[in-house]
Motif scaffolding. Structure first.
Motif: not given
Length: 447
Positions: A378-385, A387-404
């Motif tokens: 998943t995108p979140r798993e790739c962000w974890r790989l 070194g980014f936090t879940d909160a960072q990933h989720d903030a970007v997803a919430a801003a409307g940035v797509s999976d791709s």
């Protein structure tokens, strides 16, 4: 002391996430991609210091800073190898770094690129970079650093170049014959000013891929039954089903029928390969998971009919389909080694199991063990790989940035953990200079 830095080719701010955590202050950033800029603004409180195309920005308009950082796109130099130094880099994005550094004179620079830069065009491209950095007044050191040694389970080798404006020349003690050693020998032959940076000496792998996997993901991340069956057949034919007591992920297949259907995501030690730039669709790394198989069987059911007086009128035996479940699990307890199944993520007792129905066709049963479902990371798993936090990933997803786009952003990013480790070595160099009173701004140098 406060580390003031600028971040060029910023992406989603991998350098910034690390340096801010060390007390740094970003005074300027540049990124041209609109989706990366959208993510950057979501991550860093609107990022008023973020600007666009660096080629359109006058170096004099950039604030003074101690450190310049950036992972620049690699382009071939038009006349690489002719030793024209600073002029030779014109027209490339590396030139933008050199242009700004020549004007603003930061004390240090930390630059990142792919490992292949060292051997590009027979090494001439990197030799030109070394000559350019020397021309504008910097001593250099560089090393290949692997993310897997810094707390993330990703085998990601990158070249990092540290540039120090005020370092005295020190010869490198080069040993070995790998690509890094060869590049250092070529750089020394140019006669450029070099020094020995205090690189962190990490060489242990402490994280495994299973550490970053989400417990449950949406169905959209799973491969179809047909693709899964084809992939497993190819793996079995080639004997490439991974056997790992640690992570148990599926083996490597590349280029089935001209397509990269599945990227191996785990070595036997549970380390993922590099997240590819622009990772999406079929090129996204994939893992194999266990699932619950629903199998149709039959049984005989008696159908009877009575009249209103309770007298039996008719009886019939019918075949009735029955659905029984069989959970496919990996069991690695020492007392049950014969039950171990390879090639899937492990489920703990009490963890909710994946449930499939025969009608939905969400999985594939090969007909014998092991059985797999295969899904993309998943995108979140790739962000974890990275070194980014879940909160960072989720903030970007919430801003409307797509999976791709989030896949692409992870592939383009630098690993935050690596930058944090390097930043811990950069800051003492700045502090030492500040204590001796030698810290110079461009204005002071001119005076």
């Amino acid at each position: 002391m406060t580390l003031r830095y600028i971040e060029l080719f910023a992406g989603i701010g991998g350098f910034r996430s690390a340096l801010d955590a060390l007390g740094g202050v970003c005074v300027f950033a540049s990124e041209i991609d609109k989706y990366a800029s959208q993510a950057y603004q979501a991550l860093y409180n609107g990022a008023a210091e973020l600007h666009g195309d660096i080629t359109k920005i006058d170096a004099q308009d950039i604030p003074d800073h101690d450190v310049l950082v950036g992972g620049f796109p690699c382009q071939a130099f038009s006349v690489a190898g002719q030793r024209k130094g600073f002029e030779e880099a014109r027209g490339t994005l590396f030139f933008e770094i050199a242009r700004i550094a020549k004007t603003k004179r930061p004390r240090l620079m930390l630059l990142e690129n792919v490992k292949g830069l060292l051997s590009h065009d027979g090494g001439k491209t990197f030799e030109t970079m070394c000559a350019v950095l020397n021309d504008i007044g910097y001593a250099i050191d560089f090393r290949i650093v692997n993310s897997k040694h810094y707390g993330v389970p990703q085998n990601r080798e990158r070249i990092f170049v540290v540039c120090d404006r005020d370092a005295e020349h020190e010869d490198w003690n080069v040993s070995g014959n790998d690509v890094g050693a060869k590049a250092k020998r070529r750089a020394q032959a140019l006669g450029v000013r070099t020094f020995n940076f205090d690189w962190p000496e990490n060489n242990e792998v402490t994280a495994r891929l299973r550490d970053v996997l989400e417990a449950q993901v949406g169905e959209k991340y799973y491969l179809s039954e047909e693709k899964t069956a084809k992939l497993i057949a190819q793996l079995e034919e080639r004997g490439q089903i991974a056997e790992s007591d640690d992570c148990g992920m599926v083996g490597y297949v590349d280029g089935i029928n001209g397509h990269d259907i599945c990227r191996r995501v785990s070595t036997p030690t549970g380390v993922a390969p590099t997240i590819p730039t622009g990772s999406s669709g079929n090129t996204t790394p994939k893992i194999a998971e266990p699932y619950t198989v629903f199998q149709k069987t039959t049984s005989w059911t008696t159908t009877v009919k009575y009249d209103e007086t309770g007298t039996l009128q008719a009886a019939r035996l019918d075949k009735v389909p029955q659905v029984v479940t069989e959970e496919v699990r990996a069991v690695l307890t020492p007392e049950r080694p014969e039950k171990r199944q390879n090639g899937r993520r492990f489920k703990e007792d009490g963890e909710e199991s994946f449930t499939l129905t025969a009608q939905d066709k969400h999985g594939v049963a090969i007909g014998r063990y092991p059985r797999y479902r295969i899904r993309k990371l998943t995108p979140r798993e790739c962000w974890r790989l990275q070194g980014f936090t879940d909160a960072q990933h989720d903030a970007v997803a919430a801003a409307g940035v797509s999976d791709s786009q989030r896949y692409k952003q992870a592939g383009n990013a630098v690993t935050v953990n690596v930058i944090h480790a390097l930043g811990e070595r950069l800051i003492p160099r700045l502090a030492e200079l500040s204590e001796t009173g030698n810290r110079l701004t461009p204005e002071k140098e001119a005076a």
